[in-house]
Scaffold this motif. Structure first.
Motif, short mmCIF file in Angstrom:
data_model
loop_
_atom_site.label_atom_id
_atom_site.label_comp_id
_atom_site.label_asym_id
_atom_site.label_seq_id
_atom_site.Cartn_x
_atom_site.Cartn_y
_atom_site.Cartn_z
N SER A 142 65.33 15.27 -28.06
CA SER A 142 63.62 15.94 -27.52
C SER A 142 62.94 14.94 -26.78
O SER A 142 63.12 14.04 -26.92
CB SER A 142 62.89 15.95 -28.85
N THR A 143 62.58 15.46 -25.11
CA THR A 143 61.92 14.86 -24.52
C THR A 143 60.77 14.38 -24.50
O THR A 143 59.87 13.90 -24.11
CB THR A 143 62.09 16.12 -23.47
N ASP A 144 60.03 15.81 -25.43
CA ASP A 144 58.55 14.86 -26.26
C ASP A 144 58.83 14.68 -28.09
O ASP A 144 58.53 16.08 -28.30
CB ASP A 144 57.60 15.46 -25.93
N SER A 145 58.80 14.03 -29.02
CA SER A 145 58.76 13.86 -30.28
C SER A 145 57.98 13.89 -31.16
O SER A 145 57.62 13.76 -32.68
CB SER A 145 60.57 12.88 -30.33
N PHE A 146 56.74 13.66 -30.68
CA PHE A 146 55.70 12.50 -31.18
C PHE A 146 54.38 13.65 -30.80
O PHE A 146 54.24 14.30 -29.44
CB PHE A 146 55.59 11.39 -30.47
N PRO A 147 53.64 14.37 -32.08
CA PRO A 147 54.21 14.28 -33.97
C PRO A 147 54.80 14.95 -33.85
O PRO A 147 55.36 15.27 -33.16
CB PRO A 147 52.90 14.29 -34.01
N MET A 153 54.64 19.98 -41.00
CA MET A 153 54.75 21.08 -41.44
C MET A 153 54.23 20.83 -42.98
O MET A 153 53.90 21.48 -43.71
CB MET A 153 55.66 22.33 -40.93
N LEU A 154 55.63 20.25 -43.57
CA LEU A 154 55.82 20.10 -44.99
C LEU A 154 55.52 19.55 -45.72
O LEU A 154 54.79 18.93 -46.35
CB LEU A 154 57.53 18.83 -45.24
N LEU A 155 54.53 18.25 -44.52
CA LEU A 155 53.11 17.32 -45.56
C LEU A 155 52.16 18.36 -45.52
O LEU A 155 50.87 18.02 -46.59
CB LEU A 155 52.76 16.10 -44.20
N TRP A 191 61.79 9.67 -33.94
CA TRP A 191 61.45 8.30 -34.33
C TRP A 191 60.82 8.52 -36.15
O TRP A 191 60.72 9.27 -36.19
CB TRP A 191 61.13 7.12 -33.07
N VAL A 192 61.10 7.32 -36.55
CA VAL A 192 60.61 7.02 -38.12
C VAL A 192 58.76 7.65 -37.61
O VAL A 192 57.78 7.83 -38.59
CB VAL A 192 60.59 5.74 -38.84
N THR A 193 58.24 6.42 -36.78
CA THR A 193 56.69 6.35 -36.52
C THR A 193 56.50 8.26 -35.84
O THR A 193 55.11 8.25 -35.83
CB THR A 193 56.29 5.82 -35.65
N ASP A 194 57.61 8.87 -35.54
CA ASP A 194 56.79 10.38 -35.16
C ASP A 194 56.51 11.04 -36.70
O ASP A 194 55.34 11.86 -36.45
CB ASP A 194 57.62 10.74 -34.69
N ILE A 195 56.72 10.30 -37.27
CA ILE A 195 56.86 11.21 -38.97
C ILE A 195 55.67 10.36 -39.52
O ILE A 195 54.31 10.89 -39.99
CB ILE A 195 57.99 10.70 -40.14
N ILE A 196 55.30 8.66 -39.64
CA ILE A 196 54.43 7.83 -40.29
C ILE A 196 53.32 7.91 -39.64
O ILE A 196 52.65 6.72 -40.53
CB ILE A 196 55.47 7.03 -40.88
#
Length: 233
Positions: A142-147, A153-155, A191-196
Motif C-alpha cells: 500500500s502507498t499509505d498503510s498507516f493506520p 475495525m476489528l479492535l 508494518w506492525v506499528t500500523d496496528i499497535i
C-alpha cells in the motif's frame, strides 16, 4: 457514568497519545523502526523459502478472505442475538448500526492524522512480492498503510463486545483480531506499528469517549425511538 469512568477515559487518552507520539516524533520513528523492519524481513524471507507459507499468505490476503473475518464477528454477535426476545433483538440490530457508524467515523478521523507512510513492500527494494510470485490477486502493499483500517475495525468490534456483552466474548474478538490481522503483517501490506500504534492509539482515544460515556447508549436509544418496527418503544 461519565464521572465514574473519567479516570479511565483520561488514562486511555494519555496512553493513546503517548503511544502515537513515541512513534511520530522521533526521526525515522525511533526505536519502533528496528522491530518493525525485523518482523517484516523475518516473514518476507520465508515467502521465498516455503511454498506452503507463500500460498497460505497469498490466500489469506485475498479480498474475498476478508469475508471470513466478517463471518466470525457475525457468528459471535449471533450467539448473543439468538438468546434475546423480540425487544432485545431489535436493540441488538440497532447496536449493530451504531457499531458500523462509529467504525466508519473513527476510520475517517484516523486518516486525518498528518501521516503518509508506504507499506514495507513499497519502501524496501528487492523484496519478495506475493502477487508477483503467485499471480494471485492479493494485497501485498500500500502507498499509505498507516493506520491499519482492517485492524481498527476489528479492535472496535472487540471494544463493543467488552462494553455490551461479556469478557469472554471480548477475548474471542481479540483472537479474531489477531488471526485476521496477522496475514497483513506477514505479507508486508502493513508494518506492525500500523496496528499497535496507528489502529490502537486511535481506538483507545475514540472508543473511550464513545463507550465509557452515555454516547453510544443514547445513539441506540435515538434510533430505537425513531425507527419503525414491531418492538418500537
Amino acid at each position: 457514568m461519565t464521572r465514574k469512568n473519567l479516570p479511565w477515559i483520561l488514562f486511555c487518552n494519555v496512553l493513546g497519545i503517548a503511544l502515537f507520539l513515541s512513534w511520530y516524533l522521533p526521526e525515522n520513528h525511533g526505536f519502533w523502526f528496528g522491530p518493525d523492519s525485523q518482523i517484516f524481513f523475518f516473514f518476507n524471507q520465508h515467502l521465498g523459502s516455503s511454498r506452503f507459507f507463500l500460498y497460505l499468505v497469498a490466500i489469506t490476503n485475498n479480498r474475498a478472505f476478508d469475508a471470513a473475518s466478517l463471518l466470525c464477528m457475525g457468528l459471535l454477535y449471533l450467539s448473543f442475538f439468538i438468546h434475546e426476545d423480540g425487544r432485545g433483538r431489535r436493540r441488538m440490530l440497532l447496536l449493530g448500526v451504531v457499531i458500523l457508524f462509529s467504525a466508519v467515523v473513527l476510520n475517517q478521523l484516523g486518516h486525518l492524522l498528518p501521516v503518509s507512510r508506504p507499506s514495507p513492500t513499497r519502501l524496501f527494494d528487492n523484496v519478495n512480492l506475493v502477487s508477483e510470485m503467485t499471480g494471485f490477486n492479493t494485497k501485498d502493499g500500500s502507498t499509505d498503510s498507516f493506520p491499519g483500517d482492517h485492524g481498527m475495525m476489528l479492535l472496535i468490534f472487540a471494544c463493543y463486545m467488552l462494553r455490551y456483552f461479556t469478557v469472554r466474548s471480548f477475548f474471542i474478538a481479540l483472537a479474531i483480531f489477531v488471526i485476521f490481522i496477522l496475514p497483513r503483517i506477514m505479507i508486508g501490506a502493513h508494518w506492525v506499528t500500523d496496528i499497535i500504534v496507528g489502529s490502537l492509539s486511535i481506538v483507545l482515544i475514540g472508543m473511550s469517549w464513545w463507550l465509557m460515556t452515555p454516547a453510544s447508549d443514547r445513539m441506540v436509544d435515538l434510533l430505537d425511538r425513531n425507527l419503525p418496527g414491531k418492538h418500537r418503544p
